[in-house]
Design an enzyme around this catalytic site. Structure first.
Site, PDB file in Angstrom:
ATOM      1  N   ILE A  45      11.448   2.509  85.534  1.00 32.92           N
ATOM      2  CA  ILE A  45      10.755   3.753  85.184  1.00 32.92           C
ATOM      3  C   ILE A  45      11.778   4.787  84.721  1.00 32.92           C
ATOM      4  CG2 ILE A  45       9.381   5.667  86.092  1.00 32.92           C
ATOM      5  CD1 ILE A  45       8.092   3.713  88.019  1.00 32.92           C
ATOM      6  N   CYS A  53      -2.605   4.471  88.028  1.00 29.66           N
ATOM      7  CA  CYS A  53      -2.104   3.442  87.119  1.00 29.66           C
ATOM      8  C   CYS A  53      -3.188   2.364  87.093  1.00 29.66           C
ATOM      9  CB  CYS A  53      -0.733   2.920  87.555  1.00 29.66           C
ATOM     10  SG  CYS A  53      -0.621   2.428  89.295  1.00 29.66           S
TER      11      CYS A  53
END
Length: 252
Positions: A132, A156
């Site tokens: 990330i 998500c």
């Protein structure tokens, strides 16, 4: 001086720039903001946050749904059967971390209910190559820290790993201990918790977030409210110092 103050003072001059591609974003990132047209059902601001446990049994929350803190919720990807439940939350915004195009039926639901979409798409922390980007996580946190976007839902696909990383970084801003942060992360990511996610949270630097958030619209969280005047003053002083250096260079 508390932990956040020490971080800002010690690190303000040491922030390193992120490596970006030509678009200005880190690799494997999709960032977009969708502002709905004039809503058919206007959103409202409420004096008290919604308690999810108060809803009737025939309303179905999204997978892995929970309240993170007042006016901030988390879950997996909302589906059509979750829409009546989401309407009760009176959301003003949804922040998604998926890379893919947002589902068309969800976009229609957002448009009809005056909900703004923030998409900070990231690939997640997966060995050996994908991770990330911290700069995108920073921008997502800045969005969460602006109460004008509340009530807001973070999600998500499953509401586990990427959502867990964002919530974990938010907890660092709220000055939670790593032990408490990891306990919460594992509770929602089980049975497939990722050590890389926990390492990402532990090493995440909150200082760039503190320099970007809008202090005029901070949520009413005691740990943040206490530090805000100090950080705002520090940022103003830092800006003046930088401007002074620029003027000195010009005059030479």
């Amino acid at each position: 001086m508390n932990t956040l103050e020490e971080n800002v003072t010690r690190g303000a001059d040491q922030l390193q720039p992120q490596h970006h591609d030509e678009s200005g974003l880190s690799p494997l990132v999709s960032v977009s903001i969708m502002t709905p047209p004039i809503p058919s059902v206007p959103s409202k601001v409420f004096d008290e946050p919604i308690n999810p446990g108060e809803f009737p049994d025939d309303m179905h929350p999204p997978e892995n749904f929970a309240m993170v803190c007042p006016y901030i919720y988390r879950s997996g990807m909302p589906k059509k059967r979750n829409y009546p439940f989401l309407k009760k939350l009176k959301l003003k915004s949804i922040l998604t971390l998926i890379l893919e195009e947002y589902p068309q039926q969800n976009q229609i639901f957002l448009s009809h209910n005056g909900i703004r979409l923030f998409q900070f798409g990231v690939a997640g922390n997966k060995e050996p190559f994908a991770d990330i980007p911290e700069d995108v996580m920073c921008e997502a946190l800045v969005t969460l820290m602006d109460r004008r976007n509340h009530p807001i839902l973070i999600h998500c696909n499953k509401g586990k790993h990427r959502t867990g990383c964002l919530v974990g970084c938010l907890r660092k801003l709220q000055e939670w201990s790593n032990t408490s942060i990891f306990d919460e992360y594992r509770r929602y990511s089980a049975p497939k918790s990722r050590s890389m996610d926990q390492q990402f949270i532990e090493l995440f630097d909150v200082r760039p977030v503190l320099h970007k958030i809008d202090y005029c619209h901070l949520p009413d969280w005691p740990t943040i409210s206490d530090i805000a005047p100090f950080v705002k003053r520090h940022c103003i002083e830092q800006s003046r110092d930088n401007n002074g250096e620029d003027e000195a260079d010009t005059s030479r």
